[in-house]
Design a protein around this motif. Structure first.
Motif, short mmCIF file in Angstrom:
data_model
loop_
_atom_site.label_atom_id
_atom_site.label_comp_id
_atom_site.label_asym_id
_atom_site.label_seq_id
_atom_site.Cartn_x
_atom_site.Cartn_y
_atom_site.Cartn_z
N HIS A 168 81.41 28.27 38.32
CA HIS A 168 80.19 29.07 38.20
C HIS A 168 79.89 29.85 39.48
O HIS A 168 79.39 30.98 39.41
N LYS A 169 80.18 29.28 40.65
CA LYS A 169 79.91 29.99 41.89
C LYS A 169 80.73 31.28 41.97
O LYS A 169 80.20 32.34 42.35
N GLU A 170 81.98 31.20 41.59
CA GLU A 170 82.85 32.37 41.63
C GLU A 170 82.36 33.45 40.65
O GLU A 170 82.43 34.65 40.94
N LYS A 171 81.85 33.01 39.50
CA LYS A 171 81.32 33.97 38.52
C LYS A 171 80.12 34.71 39.10
O LYS A 171 79.99 35.93 38.96
N ILE A 172 79.23 33.95 39.73
CA ILE A 172 78.02 34.56 40.31
C ILE A 172 78.39 35.55 41.41
O ILE A 172 77.88 36.68 41.45
N ILE A 173 79.28 35.13 42.30
CA ILE A 173 79.66 35.99 43.42
C ILE A 173 80.33 37.27 42.92
O ILE A 173 80.06 38.38 43.42
N ALA A 174 81.20 37.16 41.91
CA ALA A 174 81.88 38.34 41.38
C ALA A 174 80.88 39.33 40.80
O ALA A 174 80.97 40.55 41.04
N ASP A 175 79.90 38.83 40.06
CA ASP A 175 78.90 39.72 39.47
C ASP A 175 78.02 40.32 40.56
O ASP A 175 77.67 41.50 40.52
N TRP A 176 77.66 39.50 41.55
CA TRP A 176 76.84 39.98 42.68
C TRP A 176 77.54 41.14 43.38
O TRP A 176 76.92 42.18 43.65
N LYS A 177 78.82 40.97 43.69
CA LYS A 177 79.55 42.00 44.41
C LYS A 177 79.68 43.29 43.59
O LYS A 177 79.72 44.39 44.15
#
Length: 230
Positions: free
Chosen positions: A29-38
């Motif tokens: 989930h952290k990687e999903k959030i960071i990818a969308d944030w970027k």
């Protein structure tokens, strides 16, 4: 410039707290959030983070998670969640980073809006609401008013509120929180805390009495940031 929001990041860089025990959708989930944030957020944007940010039990354990957020684009404004045990004095937190700020009885400016808030608490309900809950509930409504009043004294009359708990009980009944939002003509309220399909159903969303409500628990938003305002 735009405002985005997300809640319940439940980061655990130091504390071993795998979130996939709550469902396969939490895997990575952290990687999903960071990818969308970027993909979405630029340096001039603001991201509202509505609590339960880190599983750290103290500030030292939470710092690596906060550092990861700080490295992302945009100005970040955070509110305390019920699992944010690391949350210490507001002055200490607000001295940690230049571009990441924490709300407790205070507010932050976004153009002609004041971003205010407090953690919130359970609203009176038929399942569980005792004397201790009543004390916290009243304390949190006072903190909400302190935040809004500080903005009013500074000359603001347009308000966005971030809070962790939902603004009503599971029957979506009026609460002291909703009364305050309406009294102060708050335009938008962003919250989290609720997880799972059954609980998503009892989160107040859309516009009621001229206040627009947003549920932004990250599993509700499919681990994507929600645009609140352009």
């Amino acid at each position: 410039m735009a405002i985005y929001a997300i809640g319940d990041l439940h980061l655990s860089k130091v504390v071993d707290k795998p979130m996939d025990i709550f469902g396969e959708n939490w895997i990575g989930h952290k990687e999903k959030i960071i990818a969308d944030w970027k993909e979405k957020v630029g340096s001039e944007d603001t991201v509202l983070i509505v609590g339960d940010t880190s599983w750290g039990m103290n500030l030292n354990q939470a710092i690596p998670d906060l550092d990861d957020i700080n490295e992302l684009e945009g100005r970040k404004i955070l509110i305390k969640g019920n699992h944010d045990y690391w949350w210490t004095s507001i002055s200490k937190l607000n001295n940690l980073y230049d571009n990441m700020k924490f709300i407790q009885n205070n507010f932050y400016e976004y153009e002609d809006y004041a971003i205010c808030g407090t953690r919130g608490w359970l609203c009176p309900n038929e399942v569980k609401f005792d004397e201790d809950d009543e004390k916290v509930y009243k304390r949190e409504t006072k903190r909400l008013k302190l935040s809004l009043d500080s903005a009013k004294k500074a000359g603001f009359n347009k308000f966005i509120v971030i809070t962790h708990y939902p603004p009503t009980n599971d029957k979506l009944e009026e609460s002291e929180f909703t009364k305050i939002y309406e009294e102060y003509n708050v335009e938008k309220v962003i919250y989290g805390h609720l997880h799972g399909k059954e609980w998503f159903k009892v989160g107040l969303q859309g516009t009621r009495n001229n206040v627009e409500y947003y549920l932004t628990s990250c599993d509700y938003t499919d681990f994507k940031l929600v645009k609140i305002m352009d």
